[in-house]
Design a protein around this motif. Structure first.
Motif, mmCIF file in Angstrom:
data_model
loop_
_atom_site.group_PDB
_atom_site.id
_atom_site.type_symbol
_atom_site.label_atom_id
_atom_site.label_comp_id
_atom_site.label_asym_id
_atom_site.label_seq_id
_atom_site.Cartn_x
_atom_site.Cartn_y
_atom_site.Cartn_z
ATOM 1 N N LYS A 1 0.816 -1.209 0.000
ATOM 2 C CA LYS A 1 0.000 0.000 0.000
ATOM 3 C C LYS A 1 0.856 1.269 0.000
ATOM 4 O O LYS A 1 1.756 1.418 0.818
ATOM 5 C CB LYS A 1 -0.918 0.022 1.223
ATOM 6 N N PRO A 2 0.548 2.203 -0.920
ATOM 7 C CA PRO A 2 1.205 3.508 -0.880
ATOM 8 C C PRO A 2 0.615 4.348 0.251
ATOM 9 O O PRO A 2 -0.376 3.949 0.876
ATOM 10 C CB PRO A 2 0.869 4.099 -2.246
ATOM 11 N N THR A 3 1.184 5.502 0.501
ATOM 12 C CA THR A 3 0.773 6.349 1.622
ATOM 13 C C THR A 3 0.211 7.674 1.124
ATOM 14 O O THR A 3 0.804 8.313 0.260
ATOM 15 C CB THR A 3 1.978 6.618 2.546
ATOM 16 N N LEU A 4 -0.924 8.080 1.688
ATOM 17 C CA LEU A 4 -1.513 9.374 1.366
ATOM 18 C C LEU A 4 -0.778 10.456 2.148
ATOM 19 O O LEU A 4 -0.598 10.348 3.361
ATOM 20 C CB LEU A 4 -3.004 9.389 1.732
ATOM 21 N N TYR B 1 2.052 8.600 -2.129
ATOM 22 C CA TYR B 1 3.487 8.340 -2.166
ATOM 23 C C TYR B 1 3.759 6.845 -2.390
ATOM 24 O O TYR B 1 3.327 6.007 -1.621
ATOM 25 C CB TYR B 1 4.125 8.795 -0.854
ATOM 26 N N PHE B 2 4.467 6.563 -3.479
ATOM 27 C CA PHE B 2 4.919 5.209 -3.790
ATOM 28 C C PHE B 2 6.419 5.173 -3.562
ATOM 29 O O PHE B 2 7.133 6.070 -4.009
ATOM 30 C CB PHE B 2 4.615 4.871 -5.256
ATOM 31 N N ASP B 3 6.939 4.134 -2.900
ATOM 32 C CA ASP B 3 8.360 4.106 -2.554
ATOM 33 C C ASP B 3 9.279 3.652 -3.684
ATOM 34 O O ASP B 3 10.491 3.707 -3.556
ATOM 35 C CB ASP B 3 8.597 3.241 -1.317
ATOM 36 N N GLY B 4 8.731 3.208 -4.797
ATOM 37 C CA GLY B 4 9.552 2.780 -5.911
ATOM 38 C C GLY B 4 10.097 1.360 -5.767
ATOM 39 O O GLY B 4 10.820 0.879 -6.634
ATOM 40 N N VAL B 5 9.729 0.673 -4.698
ATOM 41 C CA VAL B 5 10.204 -0.688 -4.466
ATOM 42 C C VAL B 5 9.032 -1.662 -4.540
ATOM 43 O O VAL B 5 8.948 -2.468 -5.451
ATOM 44 C CB VAL B 5 10.939 -0.808 -3.109
#
Length: 95
Positions: free
Chosen positions: A67-70, A85-89
């Motif tokens: 899950k990405p983060t708002l 926000y996506f961490d790219g991993v």
């Protein structure tokens, strides 16, 4: 400033063939789970991002580790605008 005015005038639904519309500024389209029971808030993981195009192509992930983060007011936001926000991993949503 001129860019912001043009962006405000843009209506993505007026684009012919628009299939998917995601907008983090519409925070009531973001949920912590795929059942849409709990709306996502600042610095909380997003499990469903509802498609605003009307085509019901919602983006989901049932796995907590993906899950990405708002980000509404917490760092990092993008130009002080709510963002996901996506961490790219391993953070991803699937539609």
């Amino acid at each position: 400033m001129q860019f912001k005015r043009r962006l405000a005038q843009l209506n993505p639904l007026s684009i012919s063939g628009c299939q998917l519309l995601l907008d983090a500024r519409v925070t009531n389209s973001l949920f912590t789970d795929t059942t849409e029971l709990v709306k996502a808030t600042d610095n909380v993981q997003v499990g469903r991002w509802k498609d605003l195009s009307g085509n019901n192509r919602h983006c989901d992930t049932p796995l907590a580790t993906n899950k990405p983060t708002l980000k509404i007011t917490s760092t990092p936001t993008l130009n002080n605008v709510p963002s996901v926000y996506f961490d790219g991993v391993n953070r991803k949503l699937i539609f």
